[in-house]
Write a protein that holds these residues in place. Structure first.
Motif, PDB file in Angstrom:
ATOM      1  N   ASN A  10      -7.656   4.492  13.610  1.00  0.00           N
ATOM      2  CA  ASN A  10      -7.065   4.712  14.949  1.00  0.00           C
ATOM      3  C   ASN A  10      -5.590   5.087  14.931  1.00  0.00           C
ATOM      4  N   GLY A  11      -5.201   5.910  13.949  1.00  0.00           N
ATOM      5  CA  GLY A  11      -3.811   6.347  13.892  1.00  0.00           C
ATOM      6  C   GLY A  11      -2.873   5.367  13.224  1.00  0.00           C
ATOM      7  N   SER A  12      -3.391   4.269  12.733  1.00  0.00           N
ATOM      8  CA  SER A  12      -2.548   3.301  12.032  1.00  0.00           C
ATOM      9  C   SER A  12      -1.967   3.945  10.778  1.00  0.00           C
ATOM     10  N   GLN A  13      -0.737   3.621  10.478  1.00  0.00           N
ATOM     11  CA  GLN A  13      -0.039   4.191   9.323  1.00  0.00           C
ATOM     12  C   GLN A  13       0.048   3.229   8.137  1.00  0.00           C
ATOM     13  N   TRP A  14      -0.723   2.143   8.157  1.00  0.00           N
ATOM     14  CA  TRP A  14      -0.600   1.177   7.077  1.00  0.00           C
ATOM     15  C   TRP A  14      -0.934   1.799   5.727  1.00  0.00           C
ATOM     16  N   ARG A  15      -1.896   2.711   5.668  1.00  0.00           N
ATOM     17  CA  ARG A  15      -2.240   3.346   4.387  1.00  0.00           C
ATOM     18  C   ARG A  15      -1.065   4.164   3.861  1.00  0.00           C
ATOM     19  N   GLU A  16      -0.428   4.908   4.751  1.00  0.00           N
ATOM     20  CA  GLU A  16       0.713   5.734   4.360  1.00  0.00           C
ATOM     21  C   GLU A  16       1.892   4.876   3.893  1.00  0.00           C
ATOM     22  N   GLU A  17       1.989   3.655   4.396  1.00  0.00           N
ATOM     23  CA  GLU A  17       3.040   2.734   3.952  1.00  0.00           C
ATOM     24  C   GLU A  17       2.692   2.097   2.605  1.00  0.00           C
ATOM     25  N   LEU A  18       1.421   1.763   2.401  1.00  0.00           N
ATOM     26  CA  LEU A  18       1.000   1.058   1.197  1.00  0.00           C
ATOM     27  C   LEU A  18       0.882   1.984  -0.018  1.00  0.00           C
ATOM     28  N   GLU A  21       3.562   2.473  -2.610  1.00  0.00           N
ATOM     29  CA  GLU A  21       3.930   1.244  -3.310  1.00  0.00           C
ATOM     30  C   GLU A  21       2.938   0.870  -4.409  1.00  0.00           C
ATOM     31  N   LEU A  22       1.786   1.520  -4.441  1.00  0.00           N
ATOM     32  CA  LEU A  22       0.742   1.165  -5.401  1.00  0.00           C
ATOM     33  C   LEU A  22       0.975   1.792  -6.762  1.00  0.00           C
ATOM     34  N   LYS A  23       0.749   0.994  -7.798  1.00  0.00           N
ATOM     35  CA  LYS A  23       0.798   1.482  -9.175  1.00  0.00           C
ATOM     36  C   LYS A  23      -0.614   1.636  -9.731  1.00  0.00           C
ATOM     37  N   ILE A  24      -1.620   1.415  -8.896  1.00  0.00           N
ATOM     38  CA  ILE A  24      -3.011   1.567  -9.308  1.00  0.00           C
ATOM     39  C   ILE A  24      -3.642   2.680  -8.481  1.00  0.00           C
ATOM     40  N   ASP A  25      -4.817   3.126  -8.899  1.00  0.00           N
ATOM     41  CA  ASP A  25      -5.544   4.167  -8.193  1.00  0.00           C
ATOM     42  C   ASP A  25      -6.106   3.581  -6.895  1.00  0.00           C
ATOM     43  N   TYR A  26      -6.450   4.448  -5.957  1.00  0.00           N
ATOM     44  CA  TYR A  26      -6.971   4.003  -4.672  1.00  0.00           C
ATOM     45  C   TYR A  26      -7.946   5.045  -4.129  1.00  0.00           C
ATOM     46  N   PHE A  27      -8.776   4.604  -3.199  1.00  0.00           N
ATOM     47  CA  PHE A  27      -9.638   5.515  -2.453  1.00  0.00           C
ATOM     48  C   PHE A  27      -9.353   5.316  -0.975  1.00  0.00           C
ATOM     49  N   ASN A  28      -8.956   6.398  -0.321  1.00  0.00           N
ATOM     50  CA  ASN A  28      -8.678   6.375   1.115  1.00  0.00           C
ATOM     51  C   ASN A  28      -9.874   6.996   1.825  1.00  0.00           C
ATOM     52  N   PRO A  29     -10.653   6.209   2.574  1.00  0.00           N
ATOM     53  CA  PRO A  29     -11.852   6.740   3.216  1.00  0.00           C
ATOM     54  C   PRO A  29     -11.584   7.549   4.487  1.00  0.00           C
ATOM     55  N   TYR A  51     -11.258  -3.477  -6.321  1.00  0.00           N
ATOM     56  CA  TYR A  51     -10.953  -4.284  -5.142  1.00  0.00           C
ATOM     57  C   TYR A  51     -11.379  -3.529  -3.886  1.00  0.00           C
ATOM     58  N   CYS A  52     -11.887  -4.285  -2.915  1.00  0.00           N
ATOM     59  CA  CYS A  52     -12.174  -3.750  -1.583  1.00  0.00           C
ATOM     60  C   CYS A  52     -11.197  -4.434  -0.625  1.00  0.00           C
ATOM     61  N   LEU A  53     -10.281  -3.640  -0.130  1.00  0.00           N
ATOM     62  CA  LEU A  53      -9.223  -4.129   0.748  1.00  0.00           C
ATOM     63  C   LEU A  53      -9.556  -3.790   2.189  1.00  0.00           C
ATOM     64  N   SER A 118       1.110  -9.464   4.659  1.00  0.00           N
ATOM     65  CA  SER A 118       2.091  -8.381   4.607  1.00  0.00           C
ATOM     66  C   SER A 118       1.670  -7.372   3.551  1.00  0.00           C
ATOM     67  N   LEU A 119       2.056  -6.123   3.767  1.00  0.00           N
ATOM     68  CA  LEU A 119       1.766  -5.073   2.800  1.00  0.00           C
ATOM     69  C   LEU A 119       2.566  -5.281   1.519  1.00  0.00           C
ATOM     70  N   GLU A 120       3.742  -5.883   1.626  1.00  0.00           N
ATOM     71  CA  GLU A 120       4.567  -6.134   0.455  1.00  0.00           C
ATOM     72  C   GLU A 120       3.883  -7.125  -0.499  1.00  0.00           C
ATOM     73  N   GLU A 121       3.407  -8.244   0.050  1.00  0.00           N
ATOM     74  CA  GLU A 121       2.698  -9.243  -0.766  1.00  0.00           C
ATOM     75  C   GLU A 121       1.434  -8.633  -1.367  1.00  0.00           C
ATOM     76  N   LEU A 122       0.760  -7.852  -0.569  1.00  0.00           N
ATOM     77  CA  LEU A 122      -0.472  -7.206  -1.003  1.00  0.00           C
ATOM     78  C   LEU A 122      -0.211  -6.262  -2.172  1.00  0.00           C
ATOM     79  N   ALA A 123       0.793  -5.388  -2.049  1.00  0.00           N
ATOM     80  CA  ALA A 123       1.124  -4.438  -3.111  1.00  0.00           C
ATOM     81  C   ALA A 123       1.520  -5.178  -4.388  1.00  0.00           C
ATOM     82  N   GLU A 124       2.290  -6.250  -4.241  1.00  0.00           N
ATOM     83  CA  GLU A 124       2.699  -7.033  -5.412  1.00  0.00           C
ATOM     84  C   GLU A 124       1.472  -7.593  -6.129  1.00  0.00           C
ATOM     85  N   PHE A 125       0.523  -8.141  -5.376  1.00  0.00           N
ATOM     86  CA  PHE A 125      -0.701  -8.667  -5.978  1.00  0.00           C
ATOM     87  C   PHE A 125      -1.464  -7.564  -6.710  1.00  0.00           C
ATOM     88  N   LEU A 126      -1.698  -6.447  -6.030  1.00  0.00           N
ATOM     89  CA  LEU A 126      -2.479  -5.360  -6.642  1.00  0.00           C
ATOM     90  C   LEU A 126      -1.790  -4.806  -7.884  1.00  0.00           C
TER      91      LEU A 126
END
Length: 130
Positions: A10-18, A21-29, A51-53, A118-126
């Motif tokens: 719905n137009g959320s930009q959380w993916r574009e923010e995260l 910050e990622l050092k691992i691969d990802y799949f954006n659906p 991981y399924c986030l 938070s996206l920061e804590e999440l990115a640190e974990f991943l």
């Protein structure tokens, strides 16, 4: 390592923010032309990703992502991650919504999955669990 980026669209930009910050691969659906092939690809990526986030924000309009994260936390807790953000594009949860989401987070964690606020804590974990 790969993470599936599920949750609020719905137009959320959380993916574009995260993503930066990622050092691992990802799949954006999220794609422009959602069709049967895209749906099959999403199902396959959810199965093969490490991981399924599910990031849930106040722009969420449907509830299927909530059902998915609870289902995954039961079936695959070791690879399931929930992140609930309090604000998105100026929108915030109501108090009853927030309390309900806190209960969902508690349920997901009790199943053995991870949960963040938070996206920061999440990115640190991943980035530190590759």
């Amino acid at each position: 390592m790969k993470v599936f980026l599920g949750g609020t669209c719905n137009g959320s930009q959380w993916r574009e923010e995260l993503i930066p910050e990622l050092k691992i691969d990802y799949f954006n659906p999220v794609i422009d032309d959602w069709n049967e092939e895209a749906q099959k690809n999403e199902i396959r990526e959810r199965q093969i990703s490490d991981y399924c986030l599910y990031v849930i924000t106040p722009l969420l309009t449907g509830v299927y992502s909530i059902a998915e994260v609870v289902d995954d936390s039961n079936k695959r807790p070791e690879k399931t991650i929930l992140c609930i953000l309090d604000e998105d594009s100026g929108e915030k949860w109501s108090n009853p919504q927030r309390k309900s989401l806190e209960a969902v987070s508690k349920l997901v964690k009790s199943n053995g999955a991870k949960a963040f606020n938070s996206l920061e804590e999440l990115a640190e974990f991943l980035n530190n669990n590759e």
